[in-house]
Design a protein around this motif. Structure first.
Motif, PDB file in Angstrom:
ATOM      1  N   PRO A  47      11.829  24.988  19.215  1.00  0.00           N
ATOM      2  CA  PRO A  47      10.820  25.142  18.166  1.00  0.00           C
ATOM      3  C   PRO A  47      10.616  26.581  17.729  1.00  0.00           C
ATOM      4  N   ALA A  48      10.898  27.527  18.615  1.00  0.00           N
ATOM      5  CA  ALA A  48      10.697  28.935  18.266  1.00  0.00           C
ATOM      6  C   ALA A  48      11.645  29.383  17.161  1.00  0.00           C
ATOM      7  N   GLY A  49      12.681  28.619  16.909  1.00  0.00           N
ATOM      8  CA  GLY A  49      13.644  28.986  15.883  1.00  0.00           C
ATOM      9  C   GLY A  49      13.267  28.554  14.482  1.00  0.00           C
ATOM     10  N   PHE A  50      12.052  28.028  14.316  1.00  0.00           N
ATOM     11  CA  PHE A  50      11.634  27.526  13.004  1.00  0.00           C
ATOM     12  C   PHE A  50      10.414  28.276  12.497  1.00  0.00           C
ATOM     13  N   ARG A  51      10.412  28.554  11.202  1.00  0.00           N
ATOM     14  CA  ARG A  51       9.199  29.099  10.581  1.00  0.00           C
ATOM     15  C   ARG A  51       8.441  28.013   9.843  1.00  0.00           C
ATOM     16  N   GLY A  52       9.043  26.842   9.680  1.00  0.00           N
ATOM     17  CA  GLY A  52       8.394  25.711   9.040  1.00  0.00           C
ATOM     18  C   GLY A  52       8.627  24.446   9.838  1.00  0.00           C
ATOM     19  N   PHE A  53       8.918  23.357   9.134  1.00  0.00           N
ATOM     20  CA  PHE A  53       9.171  22.062   9.746  1.00  0.00           C
ATOM     21  C   PHE A  53      10.668  21.787   9.778  1.00  0.00           C
ATOM     22  N   ALA A  54      11.068  20.876  10.641  1.00  0.00           N
ATOM     23  CA  ALA A  54      12.474  20.485  10.741  1.00  0.00           C
ATOM     24  C   ALA A  54      12.744  19.289   9.841  1.00  0.00           C
ATOM     25  N   VAL A  55      13.749  19.415   8.992  1.00  0.00           N
ATOM     26  CA  VAL A  55      14.243  18.302   8.185  1.00  0.00           C
ATOM     27  C   VAL A  55      15.467  17.763   8.895  1.00  0.00           C
ATOM     28  N   ALA A  56      15.496  16.449   9.127  1.00  0.00           N
ATOM     29  CA  ALA A  56      16.584  15.903   9.929  1.00  0.00           C
ATOM     30  C   ALA A  56      17.115  14.608   9.350  1.00  0.00           C
ATOM     31  N   LEU A  57      18.387  14.375   9.587  1.00  0.00           N
ATOM     32  CA  LEU A  57      19.061  13.119   9.271  1.00  0.00           C
ATOM     33  C   LEU A  57      19.524  12.515  10.588  1.00  0.00           C
ATOM     34  N   ASP A  58      19.017  11.324  10.898  1.00  0.00           N
ATOM     35  CA  ASP A  58      19.336  10.641  12.159  1.00  0.00           C
ATOM     36  C   ASP A  58      19.029  11.521  13.367  1.00  0.00           C
ATOM     37  N   GLU A  90       7.542   4.596  19.695  1.00  0.00           N
ATOM     38  CA  GLU A  90       7.923   3.203  19.423  1.00  0.00           C
ATOM     39  C   GLU A  90       8.479   3.062  18.018  1.00  0.00           C
ATOM     40  N   LEU A  91       7.850   3.703  17.045  1.00  0.00           N
ATOM     41  CA  LEU A  91       8.327   3.585  15.665  1.00  0.00           C
ATOM     42  C   LEU A  91       9.716   4.196  15.517  1.00  0.00           C
ATOM     43  N   ILE A  92       9.929   5.367  16.087  1.00  0.00           N
ATOM     44  CA  ILE A  92      11.244   6.001  15.999  1.00  0.00           C
ATOM     45  C   ILE A  92      12.304   5.103  16.629  1.00  0.00           C
ATOM     46  N   ASP A  93      11.989   4.503  17.766  1.00  0.00           N
ATOM     47  CA  ASP A  93      12.935   3.596  18.414  1.00  0.00           C
ATOM     48  C   ASP A  93      13.227   2.391  17.526  1.00  0.00           C
ATOM     49  N   ARG A  94      12.216   1.869  16.838  1.00  0.00           N
ATOM     50  CA  ARG A  94      12.410   0.720  15.954  1.00  0.00           C
ATOM     51  C   ARG A  94      13.303   1.094  14.772  1.00  0.00           C
ATOM     52  N   VAL A  95      13.084   2.279  14.226  1.00  0.00           N
ATOM     53  CA  VAL A  95      13.919   2.729  13.107  1.00  0.00           C
ATOM     54  C   VAL A  95      15.371   2.861  13.554  1.00  0.00           C
ATOM     55  N   ARG A  96      15.577   3.450  14.716  1.00  0.00           N
ATOM     56  CA  ARG A  96      16.941   3.666  15.204  1.00  0.00           C
ATOM     57  C   ARG A  96      17.643   2.365  15.577  1.00  0.00           C
ATOM     58  N   ALA A  97      16.877   1.315  15.826  1.00  0.00           N
ATOM     59  CA  ALA A  97      17.478   0.023  16.148  1.00  0.00           C
ATOM     60  C   ALA A  97      17.999  -0.692  14.899  1.00  0.00           C
ATOM     61  N   LEU A  98      17.582  -0.234  13.728  1.00  0.00           N
ATOM     62  CA  LEU A  98      18.052  -0.829  12.479  1.00  0.00           C
ATOM     63  C   LEU A  98      19.448  -0.326  12.127  1.00  0.00           C
ATOM     64  N   ASP A  99      20.136  -1.049  11.285  1.00  0.00           N
ATOM     65  CA  ASP A  99      21.379  -0.566  10.698  1.00  0.00           C
ATOM     66  C   ASP A  99      20.988   0.287   9.498  1.00  0.00           C
ATOM     67  N   ALA A 100      20.574   1.521   9.782  1.00  0.00           N
ATOM     68  CA  ALA A 100      19.978   2.374   8.758  1.00  0.00           C
ATOM     69  C   ALA A 100      20.143   3.830   9.118  1.00  0.00           C
ATOM     70  N   ARG A 101      20.028   4.688   8.098  1.00  0.00           N
ATOM     71  CA  ARG A 101      19.909   6.130   8.318  1.00  0.00           C
ATOM     72  C   ARG A 101      18.425   6.476   8.332  1.00  0.00           C
ATOM     73  N   TRP A 102      18.102   7.586   8.984  1.00  0.00           N
ATOM     74  CA  TRP A 102      16.699   7.988   9.116  1.00  0.00           C
ATOM     75  C   TRP A 102      16.558   9.448   8.699  1.00  0.00           C
ATOM     76  N   ILE A 103      15.670   9.706   7.722  1.00  0.00           N
ATOM     77  CA  ILE A 103      15.378  11.079   7.331  1.00  0.00           C
ATOM     78  C   ILE A 103      13.894  11.348   7.565  1.00  0.00           C
ATOM     79  N   THR A 104      13.591  12.572   8.002  1.00  0.00           N
ATOM     80  CA  THR A 104      12.207  12.931   8.279  1.00  0.00           C
ATOM     81  C   THR A 104      12.015  14.428   8.116  1.00  0.00           C
ATOM     82  N   ILE A 105      10.769  14.820   8.016  1.00  0.00           N
ATOM     83  CA  ILE A 105      10.400  16.235   8.047  1.00  0.00           C
ATOM     84  C   ILE A 105       9.151  16.335   8.921  1.00  0.00           C
ATOM     85  N   ASP A 106       9.296  16.989  10.062  1.00  0.00           N
ATOM     86  CA  ASP A 106       8.232  17.027  11.054  1.00  0.00           C
ATOM     87  C   ASP A 106       8.141  18.400  11.693  1.00  0.00           C
ATOM     88  N   ALA A 107       6.967  18.693  12.248  1.00  0.00           N
ATOM     89  CA  ALA A 107       6.831  19.887  13.074  1.00  0.00           C
ATOM     90  C   ALA A 107       7.812  19.789  14.242  1.00  0.00           C
TER      91      ALA A 107
END
Length: 330
Positions: free
Chosen positions: A294-305, A264-281
């Motif tokens: 996921p097998a291609g990562f040794r850490g967490f994924a950093v993402a933009l939108d 729900e939170l991710i959907d709310r963020v994407r509904a805004l006129d905004a960019r979204w950055i995160t770092i998650d497993a």
């Protein structure tokens, strides 16, 4: 006693504390073999009896950093207060070094930027424009340094990067705000003491970094709103200044939400006129665009939108550019 308490503390002693804190490794190993202390911790929900939280609260209440026997005596003598304080608090990992891992994503966003962090704690990760960044190679030699426009900062965020470096820049932040269930005001002595107690014994460099960051934040505090991120998001976002790019940041906070609330939170963020950055497993949610392995990562994924731009240590100590996955993220 339940096996769950013993197993959690045994795992912490074997897998999480070594290399970071010998004291916490000893305390956790002691709890794992101590039925009386386990009985105290059984009074807490699993979320509120996590080793870093219990240890931090005990230190805030006056436990000295010593051997396990000393700590055990304190816990048993102050069990009711320890349980009460743990039940009302949560782990707040306000590590500014995370900004080193987020810098590749922030560098893709045109300024000026209005930065809104969810799960902001004290807001130490709202100041990428006030900190210096040092990127070292795998050999330990400096590859790139970035400083604020007014010169070198008292906070230096050092990370190790192997492979290609993307274009990096210090972002232009014109507004900064955060939402947290229990925000920390670094101008308040009690709040500062709590943030300091969350630093593990032996993490001297981290302690110095957070102390310097708190000084910068105290001189120009952000807007911090107490409350649920989903409920507060739209109102706080609406306060961002016109003409600035709103960037919503969720570094390390989504893991604390139940799955349906996370979606729900991710959907709310994407509904805004905004960019979204995160770092998650990589397995934490399915909001990656395109889907990732996921097998291609040794850490967490950093993402933009939702598009991955880096593989990184969750606390920012190292990162690796992933241009092949996230090159069209801008």
């Amino acid at each position: 006693m339940t096996d769950a308490v013993a197993e959690r503390y045994d795992r912490f002693a074997r897998e999480e504390a070594p290399g970071r804190s010998d004291v916490y490794a000893e305390w956790a190993a002691g709890v794992a073999d101590d039925a009386e202390v386990q009985a105290v911790l059984e009074r807490l929900s699993p979320q509120h009896r996590q080793p870093p939280l219990v240890f931090a609260v005990s230190r805030l209440l006056g436990a000295t950093v010593g051997d396990y026997r000393q700590w055990r005596r304190f816990v048993l003598a102050n069990a009711d207060e320890l349980v009460a304080q743990c039940a009302r608090r949560g782990v707040q990992i306000n590590e500014p070094l995370r900004l080193a891992a987020l810098l590749p994503a922030l560098s893709l966003i045109e300024g000026p930027v209005a930065l809104l962090e969810l799960g902001a704690a004290a807001g130490l990760c709202l100041y990428p424009d006030r900190f210096s960044f040092l990127v070292n190679g795998a050999d330990g030699l400096p590859r790139r340094r970035l400083d604020p426009t007014d010169g070198r900062s008292s906070v230096l965020l050092t990370s190790t990067v192997a492979g290609d470096l993307p274009p990096l820049r210090v972002p232009e932040i014109v507004w900064r705000a955060g939402i947290d269930l229990d925000p920390i005001d670094v101008r308040d002595a009690a709040d500062r003491a709590w943030l300091e107690s969350l630093i593990w014994p032996g993490e001297h460099e981290r302690g110095e970094r957070i102390a310097a960051a708190m000084t910068i934040v105290a001189a120009d505090p952000p807007l911090l709103r107490a409350g649920d991120a989903i409920e507060q998001l739209e109102a706080v976002a609406a306060a961002a200044p016109a003409g600035a790019t709103l960037v919503v940041s969720t570094p390390g906070m989504l893991v604390y939400l139940p799955r349906h609330r996370r979606i729900e939170l991710i959907d709310r963020v994407r509904a805004l006129d905004a960019r979204w950055i995160t770092i998650d497993a990589p397995t934490l949610h399915d909001a990656w665009r395109p889907a990732i392995d996921p097998a291609g990562f040794r850490g967490f994924a950093v993402a933009l939108d939702g598009r991955v731009v880096a593989d990184a240590d969750p606390l920012g100590r190292w990162w690796e550019w992933r241009a092949g996955i996230g090159s069209d993220a801008a």
